[in-house]
Design a protein around this motif. Structure first.
Motif, PDB file in Angstrom:
ATOM      1  N   UNK A 231       0.760  -1.494   0.215  1.00  0.00           N
ATOM      2  CA  UNK A 231      -0.052  -0.077  -0.018  1.00  0.00           C
ATOM      3  C   UNK A 231       0.947   1.373   0.000  1.00  0.00           C
ATOM      4  N   UNK A 232       2.189   1.300   0.099  1.00  0.00           N
ATOM      5  CA  UNK A 232       3.023   2.330   0.156  1.00  0.00           C
ATOM      6  C   UNK A 232       3.243   3.002  -0.951  1.00  0.00           C
ATOM      7  N   UNK A 233       2.926   2.385  -2.254  1.00  0.00           N
ATOM      8  CA  UNK A 233       3.248   2.920  -3.414  1.00  0.00           C
ATOM      9  C   UNK A 233       2.712   2.120  -4.734  1.00  0.00           C
ATOM     10  N   UNK A 234       2.334   2.749  -5.837  1.00  0.00           N
ATOM     11  CA  UNK A 234       2.185   2.067  -6.950  1.00  0.00           C
ATOM     12  C   UNK A 234       0.349   1.795  -6.938  1.00  0.00           C
ATOM     13  N   UNK A 235       0.241   0.514  -7.447  1.00  0.00           N
ATOM     14  CA  UNK A 235      -1.066  -0.007  -7.672  1.00  0.00           C
ATOM     15  C   UNK A 235      -1.857   0.078  -6.234  1.00  0.00           C
ATOM     16  N   UNK A 236      -1.235  -0.487  -5.252  1.00  0.00           N
ATOM     17  CA  UNK A 236      -1.599  -0.631  -3.535  1.00  0.00           C
ATOM     18  C   UNK A 236      -2.022   0.628  -3.314  1.00  0.00           C
ATOM     19  N   UNK A 237      -1.204   1.811  -3.348  1.00  0.00           N
ATOM     20  CA  UNK A 237      -1.566   2.960  -2.986  1.00  0.00           C
ATOM     21  C   UNK A 237      -2.623   3.505  -3.465  1.00  0.00           C
ATOM     22  N   UNK A 238      -2.876   3.509  -5.067  1.00  0.00           N
ATOM     23  CA  UNK A 238      -3.892   4.017  -5.730  1.00  0.00           C
ATOM     24  C   UNK A 238      -5.104   3.428  -5.016  1.00  0.00           C
ATOM     25  N   UNK A 239      -5.138   1.874  -4.915  1.00  0.00           N
ATOM     26  CA  UNK A 239      -6.269   1.245  -4.337  1.00  0.00           C
ATOM     27  C   UNK A 239      -6.749   1.788  -3.187  1.00  0.00           C
ATOM     28  N   UNK A 240      -5.873   1.881  -2.013  1.00  0.00           N
ATOM     29  CA  UNK A 240      -6.005   2.198  -0.797  1.00  0.00           C
ATOM     30  C   UNK A 240      -6.539   3.634  -0.777  1.00  0.00           C
ATOM     31  N   UNK A 241      -6.243   4.626  -1.735  1.00  0.00           N
ATOM     32  CA  UNK A 241      -6.798   5.995  -1.833  1.00  0.00           C
ATOM     33  C   UNK A 241      -8.251   5.972  -2.330  1.00  0.00           C
ATOM     34  N   UNK A 242      -8.429   4.999  -3.334  1.00  0.00           N
ATOM     35  CA  UNK A 242     -10.108   5.104  -3.667  1.00  0.00           C
ATOM     36  C   UNK A 242     -10.786   4.581  -2.773  1.00  0.00           C
TER      37      UNK A 242
ATOM     38  N   UNK B  66       8.576   4.131   6.895  1.00  0.00           N
ATOM     39  CA  UNK B  66       8.518   5.803   6.867  1.00  0.00           C
ATOM     40  C   UNK B  66       7.338   6.162   5.799  1.00  0.00           C
ATOM     41  N   UNK B  67       7.169   5.277   4.871  1.00  0.00           N
ATOM     42  CA  UNK B  67       6.016   5.735   3.523  1.00  0.00           C
ATOM     43  C   UNK B  67       4.741   5.546   4.298  1.00  0.00           C
ATOM     44  N   UNK B  68       4.621   4.528   5.198  1.00  0.00           N
ATOM     45  CA  UNK B  68       3.308   4.423   5.839  1.00  0.00           C
ATOM     46  C   UNK B  68       2.900   5.434   6.768  1.00  0.00           C
ATOM     47  N   UNK B  69       4.076   5.881   7.443  1.00  0.00           N
ATOM     48  CA  UNK B  69       3.812   7.111   8.501  1.00  0.00           C
ATOM     49  C   UNK B  69       3.588   8.380   7.931  1.00  0.00           C
ATOM     50  N   UNK B  70       4.095   8.500   6.578  1.00  0.00           N
ATOM     51  CA  UNK B  70       3.756   9.598   5.810  1.00  0.00           C
ATOM     52  C   UNK B  70       2.436   9.832   5.185  1.00  0.00           C
ATOM     53  N   UNK B  71       1.788   8.399   4.674  1.00  0.00           N
ATOM     54  CA  UNK B  71       0.342   8.256   4.336  1.00  0.00           C
ATOM     55  C   UNK B  71      -0.476   8.496   5.453  1.00  0.00           C
ATOM     56  N   UNK B  72       0.000   7.852   6.661  1.00  0.00           N
ATOM     57  CA  UNK B  72      -1.037   8.174   7.925  1.00  0.00           C
ATOM     58  C   UNK B  72      -1.050   9.646   8.288  1.00  0.00           C
ATOM     59  N   UNK B  73      -0.212  10.487   8.240  1.00  0.00           N
ATOM     60  CA  UNK B  73      -0.185  11.788   8.364  1.00  0.00           C
ATOM     61  C   UNK B  73      -0.866  12.392   7.410  1.00  0.00           C
ATOM     62  N   UNK B  74      -0.671  12.089   6.150  1.00  0.00           N
ATOM     63  CA  UNK B  74      -1.642  12.678   5.187  1.00  0.00           C
ATOM     64  C   UNK B  74      -3.209  12.432   5.266  1.00  0.00           C
ATOM     65  N   UNK B  75      -3.450  11.352   5.351  1.00  0.00           N
ATOM     66  CA  UNK B  75      -4.884  10.856   5.531  1.00  0.00           C
ATOM     67  C   UNK B  75      -5.598  10.751   6.731  1.00  0.00           C
ATOM     68  N   UNK B  76      -4.767  10.872   7.704  1.00  0.00           N
ATOM     69  CA  UNK B  76      -5.511  10.887   9.089  1.00  0.00           C
ATOM     70  C   UNK B  76      -5.864   9.610   9.538  1.00  0.00           C
TER      71      UNK B  76
ATOM     72  N   UNK C 289      -2.244  -7.198  -3.092  1.00  0.00           N
ATOM     73  CA  UNK C 289      -1.795  -6.485  -4.089  1.00  0.00           C
ATOM     74  C   UNK C 289      -0.224  -6.665  -4.107  1.00  0.00           C
ATOM     75  N   UNK C 290       0.459  -6.971  -2.830  1.00  0.00           N
ATOM     76  CA  UNK C 290       1.773  -7.159  -2.799  1.00  0.00           C
ATOM     77  C   UNK C 290       2.343  -8.253  -3.650  1.00  0.00           C
ATOM     78  N   UNK C 291       3.335  -8.182  -4.511  1.00  0.00           N
ATOM     79  CA  UNK C 291       3.725  -9.196  -5.405  1.00  0.00           C
ATOM     80  C   UNK C 291       4.961 -10.165  -5.010  1.00  0.00           C
TER      81      UNK C 291
END
Length: 90
Positions: free
Chosen positions: A15-26, A42-52, A88-90
């Motif tokens: 979920x931190x990038x690519x298709x996983x991130x796009x799917x999570x955001x939808x 670090x990427x997950x922490x940044x996403x949690x800060x962005x999305x609440x 999603x993770x391959x």
């Protein structure tokens, strides 16, 4: 977008990038709480800060079979339920 997933909990691997991130955001836009699973803390922490509070970060390296086996128990411990799994993770 209507809040079609309001009250639902989704887990998305990779979920931190690519298709996983796009799917999570939808799913977030549709009202779900999303357990974002990735090995990049670090990427997950940044996403949690962005999305609440709708984002529940879960750091797991799914290449490790022992860690992989903890996915469902950890999701349930953090979110209390699981309605949608996007593997999603391959």
């Amino acid at each position: 977008m209507a809040k079609q997933l309001q009250g639902k909990v989704a887990a998305v691997t990779g979920a931190a990038s690519g298709i996983g991130l796009a799917s999570a955001e939808v799913m977030l836009a549709a009202g779900a709480r999303v357990v974002m699973v990735d090995r990049d803390a670090a990427a997950l922490e940044a996403l949690a800060n962005r999305h609440g509070e709708a984002v529940i970060p879960l750091v797991i390296d799914l290449l490790d079979p022992t860690a992989c086996a903890t996915l469902l128990p950890q999701v349930l411990a953090k979110a209390g339920q699981l309605d949608i799994l996007h593997a999603n993770a391959g």
